[in-house]
Design a protein around this motif. Structure first.
Motif, short mmCIF file in Angstrom:
data_model
loop_
_atom_site.label_atom_id
_atom_site.label_comp_id
_atom_site.label_asym_id
_atom_site.label_seq_id
_atom_site.Cartn_x
_atom_site.Cartn_y
_atom_site.Cartn_z
N LEU A 168 -7.49 17.18 19.90
CA LEU A 168 -8.15 16.58 18.75
C LEU A 168 -7.58 15.22 18.40
CD1 LEU A 168 -8.59 19.64 16.34
CD2 LEU A 168 -10.29 18.58 17.81
N VAL A 169 -6.35 14.95 18.81
CA VAL A 169 -5.75 13.66 18.49
C VAL A 169 -6.59 12.52 19.05
CG1 VAL A 169 -3.75 12.17 18.85
CG2 VAL A 169 -3.41 14.59 18.32
N ALA A 170 -7.03 12.68 20.29
CA ALA A 170 -7.81 11.62 20.93
C ALA A 170 -9.27 11.61 20.50
CB ALA A 170 -7.74 11.79 22.45
N GLN A 171 -9.71 12.66 19.83
CA GLN A 171 -11.12 12.77 19.47
C GLN A 171 -11.40 12.37 18.03
OE1 GLN A 171 -12.42 16.79 20.25
NE2 GLN A 171 -11.65 16.79 22.35
N THR A 172 -10.36 12.24 17.22
CA THR A 172 -10.57 12.06 15.79
C THR A 172 -9.69 10.94 15.23
OG1 THR A 172 -8.96 13.83 15.41
CG2 THR A 172 -11.29 14.44 15.36
N ASP A 173 -10.04 10.48 14.05
CA ASP A 173 -9.34 9.40 13.38
C ASP A 173 -8.17 9.93 12.56
OD1 ASP A 173 -9.62 6.41 12.37
OD2 ASP A 173 -9.32 7.62 10.57
N ARG A 174 -7.33 9.03 12.13
CA ARG A 174 -6.14 9.39 11.34
C ARG A 174 -6.52 10.15 10.08
NH1 ARG A 174 -0.71 8.21 10.52
NH2 ARG A 174 -0.03 7.81 8.38
N TRP A 175 -7.61 9.78 9.41
CA TRP A 175 -7.95 10.50 8.17
C TRP A 175 -8.25 11.96 8.44
CZ3 TRP A 175 -12.93 12.06 6.01
CH2 TRP A 175 -13.99 11.99 6.93
N THR A 176 -8.82 12.26 9.61
CA THR A 176 -9.06 13.64 9.99
C THR A 176 -7.76 14.33 10.39
OG1 THR A 176 -11.34 13.18 10.65
CG2 THR A 176 -10.32 15.15 11.57
N HIS A 177 -6.85 13.60 11.05
CA HIS A 177 -5.54 14.17 11.36
C HIS A 177 -4.86 14.63 10.07
CE1 HIS A 177 -5.41 11.26 15.06
NE2 HIS A 177 -6.29 12.23 15.22
N LEU A 178 -4.88 13.75 9.06
CA LEU A 178 -4.25 14.11 7.78
C LEU A 178 -4.95 15.30 7.14
CD1 LEU A 178 -3.73 10.53 6.27
CD2 LEU A 178 -2.10 11.88 7.60
N GLY A 179 -6.27 15.34 7.24
CA GLY A 179 -7.03 16.44 6.68
C GLY A 179 -6.77 17.76 7.37
N ALA B 20 -4.02 18.61 8.97
CA ALA B 20 -2.67 19.03 8.60
C ALA B 20 -2.65 19.60 7.19
CB ALA B 20 -1.70 17.86 8.72
N ALA B 21 -3.36 18.96 6.26
CA ALA B 21 -3.40 19.46 4.88
C ALA B 21 -4.09 20.81 4.81
CB ALA B 21 -4.11 18.44 3.99
N ALA C 232 0.85 -1.19 0.00
CA ALA C 232 0.00 0.00 0.00
C ALA C 232 0.88 1.24 0.00
CB ALA C 232 -0.92 0.01 1.22
N GLY C 233 0.25 2.37 -0.20
CA GLY C 233 0.93 3.65 -0.08
C GLY C 233 0.59 4.29 1.25
N GLU C 234 1.53 4.31 2.18
CA GLU C 234 1.31 4.88 3.51
C GLU C 234 1.97 6.25 3.62
OE1 GLU C 234 1.19 0.79 6.19
OE2 GLU C 234 3.02 1.99 6.15
N VAL C 235 1.35 7.14 4.40
CA VAL C 235 1.97 8.43 4.72
C VAL C 235 2.91 8.20 5.89
CG1 VAL C 235 1.59 10.82 5.40
CG2 VAL C 235 -0.07 9.66 3.93
N ARG C 236 4.16 8.02 5.58
CA ARG C 236 5.15 7.73 6.61
C ARG C 236 5.71 9.03 7.21
NH1 ARG C 236 6.80 2.23 6.03
NH2 ARG C 236 5.72 1.27 4.26
N ASP C 237 6.23 8.93 8.39
CA ASP C 237 6.85 10.07 9.08
C ASP C 237 5.88 11.21 9.34
OD1 ASP C 237 9.34 8.73 8.96
OD2 ASP C 237 9.68 9.49 6.93
N PHE C 238 4.60 10.86 9.50
CA PHE C 238 3.61 11.88 9.85
C PHE C 238 3.57 11.98 11.38
CE2 PHE C 238 -0.68 13.30 10.97
CZ PHE C 238 -0.79 14.46 10.21
N ASP C 239 4.03 13.09 11.91
CA ASP C 239 4.08 13.31 13.35
C ASP C 239 2.77 13.94 13.79
OD1 ASP C 239 4.58 14.01 15.98
OD2 ASP C 239 6.59 14.78 15.60
N THR C 240 1.85 13.10 14.23
CA THR C 240 0.51 13.56 14.58
C THR C 240 0.56 14.61 15.68
OG1 THR C 240 -0.39 11.41 13.99
CG2 THR C 240 -1.79 12.84 15.31
N LYS C 241 1.33 14.38 16.73
CA LYS C 241 1.38 15.30 17.85
C LYS C 241 1.90 16.67 17.45
CE LYS C 241 1.84 11.73 21.41
NZ LYS C 241 2.69 11.21 22.52
N ALA C 242 2.78 16.70 16.47
CA ALA C 242 3.34 17.98 16.03
C ALA C 242 2.41 18.73 15.09
CB ALA C 242 4.69 17.75 15.35
N ARG C 243 1.49 18.03 14.45
CA ARG C 243 0.67 18.65 13.41
C ARG C 243 -0.80 18.83 13.79
NH1 ARG C 243 3.21 18.83 8.41
NH2 ARG C 243 5.21 17.76 8.28
N VAL C 244 -1.23 18.16 14.84
CA VAL C 244 -2.64 18.21 15.23
C VAL C 244 -2.75 18.61 16.70
CG1 VAL C 244 -4.79 16.88 15.39
CG2 VAL C 244 -3.16 16.39 13.55
#
Length: 405
Positions: A66-77, A79-80, A50-62
């Protein structure tokens, strides 16, 4: 305001890179991000790449709450969206809140978050299920969180058309700008690389099970046997052109010239697929003849029947080999709600730099596919318009025509 929709900011969080230039450089270099799945143990699954988004630092970007309240797809959204606003040079607090809107695409929703909560339920009891399960899985979660975070209180929505949704979101954003919105955050992300999410994707029978990362996803190739999944996507800032220029926008990546959507007839119907009609309608909306299109960013499903239909539609409209065709998504896998949005961002960068990225993986179009598939290396040529095509599982079709700034 002019009512002309332009793209002034891009936020890219993709397997090929986090950030505009990281992604774009990887695309031009043909650097594939297809790897063995690492987010969970996929050894017992038929699809292991698969194609994974590697090296995504959730704590630094979200924000931490919200980290505990939302899913990874929202974390990526989230940040974008932050990246797109920064790229556009927009400070939302300085704009009228009801003149800013959010329309994103979603396909899977918060499957990873939902899986963990279901595990808590089945392995323990209902008291172990968190309250945020009620919103984190929801397909509108990313739209809602972006709207709240940036005070964008204008018309907000979410488009659920699988891979086609990213273009439908852009089309809806253009409608909102024409009806008076000053700025619309649009595009989409997806992230469903978890056991629950991958199992759900397997049900359509179209995922590639090959073990060779270089040849597992090869659309339009004689050895095409399906596609690979991926995560991530792109968010775009669309603005009314007059309003963007009035605020002194630093750049305009391009204009949304035309858009159309269609739906395939039911199986067994005497009517053919809707793709050719959808592309034609988008060109009509843009007031362009087919000869005016300089490049097509293809849907490139990698499924022989679907590839044959797309190649046939392109040959019907543009003539055999009549327009260069590319599919950079072989570097990332298909990103569902984020895929067409990322294709749109990539097409805008192609218009910016006057270069068509090549398609990595296929060696040549299969016999009977009368398309000019760009292979081997990027192709430098004058580019004024680009067509982005997307299809979603279930019959969704969409097309967007982009014009150079």
């Amino acid at each position: 305001m002019s009512g002309t929709a332009v793209v002034t900011g891009l936020g890219i969080v993709a397997p090929t890179g986090i950030g505009i230039e990281s992604h774009w450089n990887a695309v031009l270099e043909g650097a594939s991000a297809i790897r063995p799945i690492s987010r969970f143990d996929a050894s017992g699954y038929p699809v292991r790449l698969a194609g994974e988004v590697r090296d995504f630092d959730t704590k630094a970007r979200v924000p931490s709450r919200l980290v505990a309240q939302t899913d990874r797809w929202t974390h990526l959204g989230l940040a974008a969206a932050d990246a797109a606003l920064a790229d556009a040079g927009v400070t939302p607090a300085e704009l009228p809140e009801y003149e800013m809107a959010v329309v994103t695409a979603a396909s899977s929703g918060g499957t990873e978050f939902g899986q963990h909560e279901m595990e808590n339920l089945y392995q323990h009891d209902p008291e172990w299920v968190g309250a945020y399960q009620s919103i984190a899985w929801f397909y509108a979660a990313t739209t809602g969180q972006i709207s709240i975070r940036h005070g964008m209180r204008g018309p907000c929505g979410v488009i659920c058309c699988e891979q086609a949704g990213g273009l439908d979101a852009v089309g809806q954003a253009r409608r909102l700008i024409r009806s008076g919105s000053r700025l619309v955050m649009s595009g989409g992300t997806d992230a469903s690389l978890c056991p629950y999410g991958l199992t759900a994707q397997l049900t359509n029978g179209n995922l590639a099970t090959g073990k060779d990362a270089a040849r597992a996803y090869v659309p339009f190739d004689a050895e095409a046997r399906g596609y690979l999944p991926g995560e991530g996507g792109a968010l775009l800032v669309l603005e009314d052109e007059a309003a963007a220029r009035a605020r002194g926008a630093e750049r305009i990546y391009g204009r949304i010239l035309g858009y159309a959507a269609g739906f395939d007839p039911p199986p067994g119907s005497d009517r053919g697929p809707a793709l050719a009609r959808t592309i034609t309608a988008a060109l009509t909306d843009a007031e362009l003849e087919p000869a005016a299109v300089d490049v097509v960013f293809a849907d490139a499903a990698g499924v022989p029947e679907a590839d044959r239909a797309e190649a046939g539609a392109l040959a019907e409209i543009f003539g055999p080999g009549g327009v260069p065709v590319t599919a950079p998504k072989t570097l990332t896998g298909r990103l569902y709600g984020g895929g067409a949005a990322l294709d749109t961002a990539t097409a805008l960068l192609a218009l910016r730099d006057q270069v068509i990225p090549h398609t990595v993986g296929p060696t040549e179009p299969a016999p009977g596919y009368a398309i000019d598939l760009v292979l081997g290396e990027p192709r430098h040529q004058r580019l004024d318009t680009a067509l982005v095509v997307a299809r979603g599982h279930g019959g969704f079709n969409a097309a967007v025509v982009l014009g150079r700034a």
